[in-house]
Scaffold this motif. Structure first.
Motif, PDB file in Angstrom:
ATOM      1  N   ALA A 107     -35.375 -13.663  -7.163  1.00  0.00           N
ATOM      2  CA  ALA A 107     -35.487 -13.143  -5.666  1.00  0.00           C
ATOM      3  C   ALA A 107     -36.449 -14.017  -5.129  1.00  0.00           C
ATOM      4  O   ALA A 107     -35.973 -14.608  -4.027  1.00  0.00           O
ATOM      5  CB  ALA A 107     -35.914 -11.804  -5.551  1.00  0.00           C
ATOM      6  N   ALA A 108     -37.343 -14.451  -5.636  1.00  0.00           N
ATOM      7  CA  ALA A 108     -38.270 -15.421  -5.113  1.00  0.00           C
ATOM      8  C   ALA A 108     -37.702 -16.888  -4.942  1.00  0.00           C
ATOM      9  O   ALA A 108     -38.022 -17.578  -3.911  1.00  0.00           O
ATOM     10  CB  ALA A 108     -39.520 -15.746  -6.081  1.00  0.00           C
ATOM     11  N   GLN A 124     -26.033 -18.001 -14.922  1.00  0.00           N
ATOM     12  CA  GLN A 124     -25.146 -18.483 -16.105  1.00  0.00           C
ATOM     13  C   GLN A 124     -25.523 -19.745 -16.484  1.00  0.00           C
ATOM     14  O   GLN A 124     -25.369 -20.132 -17.762  1.00  0.00           O
ATOM     15  CB  GLN A 124     -23.691 -18.893 -15.036  1.00  0.00           C
ATOM     16  N   ASP A 125     -26.502 -20.512 -15.846  1.00  0.00           N
ATOM     17  CA  ASP A 125     -27.057 -21.663 -16.232  1.00  0.00           C
ATOM     18  C   ASP A 125     -28.375 -21.524 -17.145  1.00  0.00           C
ATOM     19  O   ASP A 125     -28.860 -22.404 -17.740  1.00  0.00           O
ATOM     20  CB  ASP A 125     -27.273 -22.906 -15.225  1.00  0.00           C
ATOM     21  N   HIS A 126     -29.231 -20.409 -16.674  1.00  0.00           N
ATOM     22  CA  HIS A 126     -30.415 -19.981 -17.441  1.00  0.00           C
ATOM     23  C   HIS A 126     -30.353 -19.001 -18.093  1.00  0.00           C
ATOM     24  O   HIS A 126     -31.549 -18.329 -18.381  1.00  0.00           O
ATOM     25  CB  HIS A 126     -31.611 -20.288 -16.339  1.00  0.00           C
ATOM     26  N   PHE A 127     -29.266 -18.352 -18.511  1.00  0.00           N
ATOM     27  CA  PHE A 127     -29.465 -17.072 -19.241  1.00  0.00           C
ATOM     28  C   PHE A 127     -30.489 -16.900 -20.514  1.00  0.00           C
ATOM     29  O   PHE A 127     -30.761 -15.937 -20.797  1.00  0.00           O
ATOM     30  CB  PHE A 127     -27.938 -16.531 -19.397  1.00  0.00           C
ATOM     31  N   MET A 128     -30.544 -17.866 -20.923  1.00  0.00           N
ATOM     32  CA  MET A 128     -31.374 -18.016 -22.238  1.00  0.00           C
ATOM     33  C   MET A 128     -32.525 -17.958 -22.139  1.00  0.00           C
ATOM     34  O   MET A 128     -33.764 -17.740 -22.912  1.00  0.00           O
ATOM     35  CB  MET A 128     -30.960 -19.290 -22.855  1.00  0.00           C
ATOM     36  N   GLU A 129     -33.212 -18.311 -20.711  1.00  0.00           N
ATOM     37  CA  GLU A 129     -34.681 -18.057 -20.406  1.00  0.00           C
ATOM     38  C   GLU A 129     -35.029 -16.583 -20.074  1.00  0.00           C
ATOM     39  O   GLU A 129     -34.071 -15.862 -19.797  1.00  0.00           O
ATOM     40  CB  GLU A 129     -34.706 -18.879 -19.129  1.00  0.00           C
ATOM     41  N   PRO A 130     -36.299 -16.294 -20.049  1.00  0.00           N
ATOM     42  CA  PRO A 130     -36.695 -14.858 -19.941  1.00  0.00           C
ATOM     43  C   PRO A 130     -36.787 -14.603 -18.507  1.00  0.00           C
ATOM     44  O   PRO A 130     -37.757 -14.662 -17.817  1.00  0.00           O
ATOM     45  CB  PRO A 130     -38.158 -14.880 -20.339  1.00  0.00           C
ATOM     46  N   LEU A 131     -35.724 -14.350 -17.888  1.00  0.00           N
ATOM     47  CA  LEU A 131     -35.235 -14.247 -16.474  1.00  0.00           C
ATOM     48  C   LEU A 131     -35.893 -12.698 -15.900  1.00  0.00           C
ATOM     49  O   LEU A 131     -35.577 -11.682 -16.739  1.00  0.00           O
ATOM     50  CB  LEU A 131     -34.119 -14.390 -16.006  1.00  0.00           C
ATOM     51  N   THR A 132     -36.281 -12.678 -14.645  1.00  0.00           N
ATOM     52  CA  THR A 132     -36.716 -11.390 -14.122  1.00  0.00           C
ATOM     53  C   THR A 132     -36.299 -11.311 -12.818  1.00  0.00           C
ATOM     54  O   THR A 132     -35.903 -12.220 -11.973  1.00  0.00           O
ATOM     55  CB  THR A 132     -38.182 -11.087 -13.955  1.00  0.00           C
ATOM     56  N   VAL A 133     -36.032 -10.210 -12.320  1.00  0.00           N
ATOM     57  CA  VAL A 133     -35.444  -9.827 -10.982  1.00  0.00           C
ATOM     58  C   VAL A 133     -36.324 -10.497  -9.657  1.00  0.00           C
ATOM     59  O   VAL A 133     -35.830 -10.995  -9.146  1.00  0.00           O
ATOM     60  CB  VAL A 133     -35.113  -8.432 -10.338  1.00  0.00           C
ATOM     61  N   GLY A 134     -37.587 -10.389 -10.013  1.00  0.00           N
ATOM     62  CA  GLY A 134     -38.664 -11.123  -9.175  1.00  0.00           C
ATOM     63  C   GLY A 134     -38.550 -12.489  -8.904  1.00  0.00           C
ATOM     64  O   GLY A 134     -38.882 -13.037  -7.975  1.00  0.00           O
ATOM     65  N   GLU A 135     -38.498 -13.184 -10.174  1.00  0.00           N
ATOM     66  CA  GLU A 135     -38.403 -14.599 -10.202  1.00  0.00           C
ATOM     67  C   GLU A 135     -37.082 -14.964  -9.641  1.00  0.00           C
ATOM     68  O   GLU A 135     -36.997 -15.832  -8.690  1.00  0.00           O
ATOM     69  CB  GLU A 135     -38.202 -15.298 -11.759  1.00  0.00           C
TER      70      GLU A 135
END
Length: 278
Positions: A198-199, A185-196
């Motif tokens: 999870a880490a 919710q705070d970083h939805f505008m960033e290119p998030l991945t499941v791997g990132e």
């Protein structure tokens, strides 16, 4: 292996099952177990409920540490090795047979849980142990009424086993998943991945996605897309930003891709939605 509890419950709910035998056993320290190896593989599928003591069961080379509150399942025709125990080990074993013709008709199943081995961690519950004792007694009682009671108890035990396992999984993983939700919710505008994601919580991508889906009801990526679409809807309603600017603000550099995705999830293109709200 990672067990999809929802799929597991669905397979047992759909299956036609026969309870073949129920055993209540106490093994003394260092007493040898009968193992299934070579041409003497396990004759039935079954659930083993650890009640007291500790030991190790290995199905087809995969070891499971057995202690109170642990349940392991093994399929038919598997190798089973059991380590000697330094203390008494008490357990219930339920042998059952599924309708294999029915299973063959469901050949597209991602995992056929009745023909594999896995462990569940429901924890220790006196109610579950009492149901196991009742099942053991009913299975040894002759007559059709006792047979019906045996089936009823077996399905009740499965329900409690799966429910307790799910609840424990949620309680242990809930904090990390709640943090992951807040992060999205705070970083939805960033290119998030499941791997990132999870880490960030010390996990591999697949277990993280599994826990997130079990806790939230949808996958991390679907949740991210849903949140982005809701934010885009707010901007389409309240701002004068262009479609391209809105796309960038919710994490999509390609306005055309954003428009296709928005229409896929809402049924309207961004332009069509905006025209309805003006």
């Amino acid at each position: 292996m990672i067990v999809d509890l929802n799929e597991l419950a669905g397979q047992f709910a759909r299956a036609l099952l026969t309870v073949d035998a129920v055993y209540h056993t106490i093994r003394h320290p260092n007493e040898p177990f009968y193992e299934h190896t070579g041409d003497r593989l396990t004759p039935k599928a079954g659930f083993l409920f650890a009640i007291r003591g500790h030991t190790t069961f290995a199905f087809n080379g995969t070891s499971y540490e057995m202690s109170p509150g642990t349940v392991v399942h093994g399929g038919k025709q598997m190798e089973l090795r059991i380590a000697p125990s330094a203390d008494e080990f008490e357990f219930f074993l339920i042998h059952y047979t599924p309708n294999y013709k029915q299973l063959a008709a469901e050949a597209e199943l991602p995992t056929d849980y009745m023909q594999t081995h896995f462990a569940l961690e429901p924890g220790e519950h006196p109610k579950l142990i009492e149901r196991l004792r009742q099942l053991h007694q009913a299975s040894r009682t002759p007559g059709n009424l006792a047979a019906i009671r045996t089936k009823e108890l077996f399905h009740g035990i499965l329900h409690e086993l799966f429910a307790y396992s799910r609840n424990r999984l949620h309680s242990e993983s809930g904090s990390s998943i709640e943090q992951a939700i807040a992060y999205i919710q705070d970083h939805f505008m960033e290119p998030l991945t499941v791997g990132e994601m999870a880490a960030r919580y010390g996990m591999e991508a697949k277990p993280f996605a599994y826990l997130f889906t079990k806790f939230v009801g949808i996958s991390p990526i679907d949740y991210l897309i849903h949140h982005r679409m809701k934010r885009a809807e707010e901007l389409l309603t309240t701002s004068r930003c262009t479609i391209g600017e809105i796309a960038v603000s919710v994490g999509y550099g390609d306005a055309h891709y954003f428009s296709r995705l928005y229409k896929k999830h809402t049924g309207l293109s961004p332009t069509e939605f905006r025209s309805l709200t003006r």
